[in-house]
Motif scaffolding. Sequence first.
Motif, PDB file in Angstrom:
ATOM      1  N   LYS A  58       0.803  -1.220   0.000  1.00  0.00           N
ATOM      2  CA  LYS A  58       0.000   0.000   0.000  1.00  0.00           C
ATOM      3  C   LYS A  58       0.842   1.279   0.000  1.00  0.00           C
ATOM      4  O   LYS A  58       0.283   2.381  -0.043  1.00  0.00           O
ATOM      5  CB  LYS A  58      -0.929   0.015   1.210  1.00  0.00           C
TER       6      LYS A  58
ATOM      7  N   ASN B 238      -0.648   3.838  -6.162  1.00  0.00           N
ATOM      8  CA  ASN B 238      -1.616   4.025  -5.072  1.00  0.00           C
ATOM      9  C   ASN B 238      -1.967   5.491  -4.828  1.00  0.00           C
ATOM     10  O   ASN B 238      -2.138   5.927  -3.687  1.00  0.00           O
ATOM     11  CB  ASN B 238      -1.080   3.400  -3.772  1.00  0.00           C
TER      12      ASN B 238
ATOM     13  N   PHE C 270      -2.576  -1.944  -7.290  1.00  0.00           N
ATOM     14  CA  PHE C 270      -1.360  -1.758  -6.482  1.00  0.00           C
ATOM     15  C   PHE C 270      -0.089  -1.822  -7.331  1.00  0.00           C
ATOM     16  O   PHE C 270       0.996  -2.082  -6.799  1.00  0.00           O
ATOM     17  CB  PHE C 270      -1.287  -2.790  -5.351  1.00  0.00           C
TER      18      PHE C 270
END
Length: 339
Positions: free
Chosen positions: A76, A102, A153
């Motif tokens: 993340k 992201n 991602f």
Amino acid sequence: SLLYLEDIYGNYGGSTEVSYQVARFYYERGQLYNPLESNRYKWDIRTANQIIEKAIEEYPKSFGTENCKELQKIIKKKALSLTTDYGNTASSPFLGLVSYKNIEKVYFRIIPFDYKEDKQLKRNHRREDLLKRYLDMDAGQAWEQELIDDGDFQEHATEVSLPALPLGYYVILVSDSKDFSMKNSVISYAGFWITDISYISQRTDEGAMDVYVLDREKGTGIKNVQVQSYYEKYDYNTRSYQVVNGDRFTSDETGYFQIPTVTGQANRLILEFVHKDDRFVSPGYFYQQRIGKSEIKKKTKTFLFTDRSIYRPGQTVYFKGIVLEEEGKTHTIIPVSYT
């Protein structure tokens, strides 16, 4: 076999160690994704994150879950960078390339800046100090732009249109946060010139450097360009390199001038070009050195200029070319040639 173990021992907290290994497998395979080839492996990192979230939800305090959390931080984590040409034509929009991960929206600031101060800051200060100096300046232009983030991602890249600017040196900042917080946001920056000046260079057999100053858009030579050279000299008292003025040059009718060889110590030069209100400093160094004499031979050399340095897949490439025939210090432009 890992999926089999996860299925068999899924009702036990220890299964999260298996889940971690499965998630890690998908994460590492997701690194193989190449958008220029296919969508293969595109969603593997998202699959890894889904496995991690399930493990955290079912067994939040297990040892394997802690490993999953660390991997999820990596998955993340935000990433952002900006690339633009070091020199761009005046009074017309130009392109930059934003690479990101992201992030759904970015914010831009363009700051007129002093080139020498910027170079000194980059040489002697940490990145944090450099950013603080940039952020203390008033932005000449600021805007925001949405980005496509489909939740895979993965790292993505997109071209962005940057506004037309007057001649000068600038720093552009881009961040995922409107306030450009140095603690809680990702910030990238780049310095660039708005200038109509460009150049090509070629070392001679004797060690001199032939330089042609050209119009950045037309590719034609620019006469009467004043060129100041600077070289770096090491100061043993301060234990740092000091910038010292070197020779001055003026381009001729064809935009040509020559940096001669030296008899003593070699120099690492930076060139500053000035023509009327236009100014440009070379992005790299010219090495002024002495090379042993060799037999003079006639050479034909071709220089190509593309309309930009960054292209999207399938985009048409436009280019111009100039063919030079040189023999010693004599240079001739060949008007029609096939190479």
